[in-house]
Write a protein that holds these residues in place. Structure first.
Motif, PDB file in Angstrom:
ATOM      1  N   SER A 184       0.826  -1.207   0.000  1.00  0.00           N
ATOM      2  CA  SER A 184       0.000   0.000   0.000  1.00  0.00           C
ATOM      3  C   SER A 184       0.858   1.255   0.000  1.00  0.00           C
ATOM      4  CB  SER A 184      -0.926   0.014   1.225  1.00  0.00           C
ATOM      5  OG  SER A 184      -1.660   1.220   1.282  1.00  0.00           O
ATOM      6  N   THR A 186      -0.470   4.063   0.645  1.00  0.00           N
ATOM      7  CA  THR A 186      -1.135   4.960   1.595  1.00  0.00           C
ATOM      8  C   THR A 186      -1.155   4.380   2.996  1.00  0.00           C
ATOM      9  OG1 THR A 186      -3.334   4.033   1.165  1.00  0.00           O
ATOM     10  CG2 THR A 186      -2.595   5.852  -0.255  1.00  0.00           C
ATOM     11  N   VAL A 189      -4.559   3.229   4.295  1.00  0.00           N
ATOM     12  CA  VAL A 189      -5.658   4.186   4.454  1.00  0.00           C
ATOM     13  C   VAL A 189      -6.660   4.067   3.314  1.00  0.00           C
ATOM     14  CG1 VAL A 189      -6.265   6.635   4.500  1.00  0.00           C
ATOM     15  CG2 VAL A 189      -4.295   5.812   5.806  1.00  0.00           C
ATOM     16  N   GLN A 190      -6.198   4.093   2.072  1.00  0.00           N
ATOM     17  CA  GLN A 190      -7.109   4.058   0.938  1.00  0.00           C
ATOM     18  C   GLN A 190      -7.868   2.738   0.889  1.00  0.00           C
ATOM     19  OE1 GLN A 190      -7.681   6.759  -1.131  1.00  0.00           O
ATOM     20  NE2 GLN A 190      -9.418   5.508  -1.794  1.00  0.00           N
ATOM     21  N   GLU A 191      -7.184   1.650   1.203  1.00  0.00           N
ATOM     22  CA  GLU A 191      -7.845   0.337   1.199  1.00  0.00           C
ATOM     23  C   GLU A 191      -8.927   0.267   2.272  1.00  0.00           C
ATOM     24  OE1 GLU A 191      -3.804  -0.121  -0.632  1.00  0.00           O
ATOM     25  OE2 GLU A 191      -4.628   0.903   1.108  1.00  0.00           O
ATOM     26  N   TYR A 193     -10.566   2.867   3.494  1.00  0.00           N
ATOM     27  CA  TYR A 193     -11.640   3.754   3.026  1.00  0.00           C
ATOM     28  C   TYR A 193     -12.518   3.048   1.995  1.00  0.00           C
ATOM     29  CZ  TYR A 193     -13.944   7.499   0.442  1.00  0.00           C
ATOM     30  OH  TYR A 193     -14.881   8.274  -0.190  1.00  0.00           O
ATOM     31  N   ASN A 194     -11.897   2.408   1.024  1.00  0.00           N
ATOM     32  CA  ASN A 194     -12.667   1.726  -0.023  1.00  0.00           C
ATOM     33  C   ASN A 194     -13.539   0.623   0.560  1.00  0.00           C
ATOM     34  OD1 ASN A 194     -11.396   3.363  -1.892  1.00  0.00           O
ATOM     35  ND2 ASN A 194      -9.906   1.821  -2.512  1.00  0.00           N
ATOM     36  N   GLU A 197     -16.457   2.213   2.531  1.00  0.00           N
ATOM     37  CA  GLU A 197     -17.375   2.849   1.589  1.00  0.00           C
ATOM     38  C   GLU A 197     -18.244   1.814   0.867  1.00  0.00           C
ATOM     39  OE1 GLU A 197     -18.310   6.060   0.060  1.00  0.00           O
ATOM     40  OE2 GLU A 197     -17.966   6.345   2.207  1.00  0.00           O
ATOM     41  N   TYR A 221      -1.634   6.271   9.818  1.00  0.00           N
ATOM     42  CA  TYR A 221      -2.888   5.565   9.510  1.00  0.00           C
ATOM     43  C   TYR A 221      -4.083   6.307  10.105  1.00  0.00           C
ATOM     44  CZ  TYR A 221      -6.349   1.804   9.280  1.00  0.00           C
ATOM     45  OH  TYR A 221      -7.483   1.058   9.038  1.00  0.00           O
ATOM     46  N   GLY A 224      -4.726   9.615   8.366  1.00  0.00           N
ATOM     47  CA  GLY A 224      -5.289   9.381   7.042  1.00  0.00           C
ATOM     48  C   GLY A 224      -6.769   9.060   7.089  1.00  0.00           C
ATOM     49  N   LYS A 228     -10.407  11.136   5.699  1.00  0.00           N
ATOM     50  CA  LYS A 228     -11.353  10.492   4.782  1.00  0.00           C
ATOM     51  C   LYS A 228     -12.797  10.526   5.289  1.00  0.00           C
ATOM     52  CE  LYS A 228      -8.455   8.720   1.642  1.00  0.00           C
ATOM     53  NZ  LYS A 228      -8.544   9.023   0.182  1.00  0.00           N
TER      54      LYS A 228
END
Length: 284
Positions: A184, A186, A189-191, A193-194, A197, A221, A224, A228
């Motif tokens: 990752s 990020t 963080v992005q994982e 968030y996805n 969501e 972390y 981040g 979000k």
């Protein structure tokens, strides 16, 4: 992606042990054998990070009976499941030890380890598939400075938290999932968030309605995640309690005046996996 609201699964408010000390002596043949593999591990652990003590005075499992008792008027659970990332330094089964300490007769007791922080999600899946009540005990026992330290994260610390999985309780389990992640960029963080969501979109929950409770993996972390989502809860201490971590935070929300929400998302993260449990508060 298990969405389990139809399965009528709930959890109770977690109860956790919180008395930390500056150091702890670890002795015994198991630790001595471990020392042969880690010769530079000191017998007296005395690691403090930003004034945070990381250890209980005694083994985490020894405190479970002091913080939790199964209600006499409720049928005993079918399973007692211990979850941990850090190896429990004992010659006897930790799950069986806790079963005896709590004077429970009925549960089948076993442990889930080697899955890192995400072990509680496997425990939920076990209870759901078997349509059974379960007692979830999340334990972490720190015994090595190098294992506790992290180059870019919070140090691992002792932890002990107990949660009952039942057909009624304080929080309804709406969904949970764990996913594999590649390296990752990020820090997860992005994982995370996805993943959250996807669940919120499927269930029609707005981000403003849910409180995100990220595992205390690192400042990067947690910051981040705060960028979000509009509602994020993090504890003041800087300890990573692994399997027990989000449950400590959820208990903090329940026993303090921190703003309450109808929905909560508990996140768990390892180097190669991210997991989430979505909860809905019951009652008022």
């Amino acid at each position: 992606m298990p969405f389990v609201e139809k399965d009528n699964m709930f959890i109770t408010v977690p109860v956790s042990y919180r008395d930390y000390v500056e150091h702890r002596e670890i002795k015994g043949p198991i630790f001595e054998n471990y020392m042969m593999l880690l010769e530079d591990t000191p017998n007296k652990l005395n690691l403090k990070v930003e004034n945070e003590n990381l250890f209980f005075e005694n083994s985490p499992r020894s405190y479970i009976s002091s913080i939790f008792r199964w209600p006499d008027n409720i049928k005993e659970p079918e399973y007692l499941i211990c979850c941990y990332k850090t190896y429990q330094m004992h010659s006897t089964s930790t799950a069986l030890y806790i079963k005896k300490a709590l004077s429970l007769k009925s549960p089948q007791a076993f442990s889930i380890s080697d899955l890192g922080s995400l072990s509680p999600i496997i425990a939920l899946e076990w209870a759901r598939i078997n349509k059974a009540d379960a007692l979830l005990v999340c334990l972490e026992q720190i015994y090595n400075m190098e294992i506790s330290k992290s180059a870019d994260g919070f140090p691992l610390a002792d932890g002990a938290s107990v949660i009952a999985i039942r057909s009624e309780g304080d929080f309804r389990i709406l969904s949970y999932e764990q996913i594999w992640i590649k390296e990752s960029k990020t820090h997860g963080v992005q994982e995370t968030y996805n993943l959250i969501e996807n669940h919120l979109s499927y269930m029609g929950i707005m981000p403003e309605e849910i409180m995100i409770i990220p595992q205390a993996l690192s400042e990067i972390y947690q910051t981040g995640i705060k960028e979000k989502f509009p509602n994020v809860f993090t504890r003041k201490d800087k300890r990573n309690l692994s399997t027990a971590d989000p449950f400590y935070s959820l208990e903090d929300i329940c026993i303090t005046n921190f703003k309450k929400k109808s929905y909560y998302a508990l996140t768990f993260i390892e180097q190669s996996k991210v997991g989430v449990i979505i909860l809905k508060k019951t009652g008022g």
